[in-house]
Design a protein around this motif. Structure first.
Motif, PDB file in Angstrom:
ATOM      1  N   ARG A  53      39.455  45.516  35.123  1.00  0.00           N
ATOM      2  CA  ARG A  53      38.153  44.894  35.248  1.00  0.00           C
ATOM      3  C   ARG A  53      37.930  43.416  34.882  1.00  0.00           C
ATOM      4  NH1 ARG A  53      35.204  47.938  38.601  1.00  0.00           N
ATOM      5  NH2 ARG A  53      33.048  46.919  37.376  1.00  0.00           N
ATOM      6  N   SER A  54      38.961  42.973  34.073  1.00  0.00           N
ATOM      7  CA  SER A  54      38.748  41.514  33.768  1.00  0.00           C
ATOM      8  C   SER A  54      39.190  40.746  34.829  1.00  0.00           C
ATOM      9  CB  SER A  54      39.825  41.288  32.613  1.00  0.00           C
ATOM     10  OG  SER A  54      41.134  41.494  32.859  1.00  0.00           O
ATOM     11  N   ARG A  55      39.814  41.296  35.986  1.00  0.00           N
ATOM     12  CA  ARG A  55      39.978  40.453  37.138  1.00  0.00           C
ATOM     13  C   ARG A  55      38.707  39.898  37.870  1.00  0.00           C
ATOM     14  NH1 ARG A  55      40.255  43.157  41.939  1.00  0.00           N
ATOM     15  NH2 ARG A  55      39.851  45.441  41.608  1.00  0.00           N
ATOM     16  N   LEU A  56      37.841  40.724  37.636  1.00  0.00           N
ATOM     17  CA  LEU A  56      36.352  40.431  38.222  1.00  0.00           C
ATOM     18  C   LEU A  56      35.593  39.302  37.638  1.00  0.00           C
ATOM     19  CD1 LEU A  56      35.253  44.028  38.816  1.00  0.00           C
ATOM     20  CD2 LEU A  56      36.470  42.410  40.337  1.00  0.00           C
ATOM     21  N   VAL A  57      36.129  38.884  36.541  1.00  0.00           N
ATOM     22  CA  VAL A  57      35.386  37.704  35.826  1.00  0.00           C
ATOM     23  C   VAL A  57      35.979  36.105  36.355  1.00  0.00           C
ATOM     24  CG1 VAL A  57      35.208  36.650  33.345  1.00  0.00           C
ATOM     25  CG2 VAL A  57      35.242  39.004  33.738  1.00  0.00           C
ATOM     26  N   ARG A  58      34.941  35.444  36.499  1.00  0.00           N
ATOM     27  CA  ARG A  58      35.593  34.263  37.200  1.00  0.00           C
ATOM     28  C   ARG A  58      36.148  33.518  36.150  1.00  0.00           C
ATOM     29  NH1 ARG A  58      31.043  31.516  40.940  1.00  0.00           N
ATOM     30  NH2 ARG A  58      31.443  30.014  39.101  1.00  0.00           N
ATOM     31  N   ARG A  59      37.207  32.477  36.343  1.00  0.00           N
ATOM     32  CA  ARG A  59      37.646  31.605  35.640  1.00  0.00           C
ATOM     33  C   ARG A  59      37.699  30.264  36.007  1.00  0.00           C
ATOM     34  NH1 ARG A  59      38.740  34.239  30.833  1.00  0.00           N
ATOM     35  NH2 ARG A  59      39.376  36.462  31.337  1.00  0.00           N
TER      36      ARG A  59
END
Length: 80
Positions: A53-59
């Motif tokens: 799910r961390s891939r959904l956090v924008r960076r």
């Protein structure tokens, strides 16, 4: 194969509610998984990147987390 041959859990006394049976199954499943993990058994594959799910956090472009707090909307659009 009869229904009794496939039965995993059988109530021999009393009349439990569906919620009570579900709670018992949840506890038995959790204990079985914990025992398998302690033995080193179970799934040894690394977790799927699709399931992370961390891939959904924008960076940011540099890989950092976007700014938070007052004025963050303005800082998020500025080159870093």
């Amino acid at each position: 194969m009869t229904a009794d041959d496939r039965t995993f859990l059988r109530v021999v006394h009393g009349d439990p509610t569906p919620e009570e049976v579900a709670a018992l199954v949840a506890v038995l499943t959790a204990r079985a998984r914990a025992a398998a993990a302690a033995r080193g058994g179970g799934d040894t594959r690394p977790p799927s990147r699709w399931a992370d799910r961390s891939r959904l956090v924008r960076r940011t472009a540099a890989g950092g987390v976007l700014p938070r707090g007052p004025g963050a909307w303005r800082a998020s659009g500025l080159p870093g």
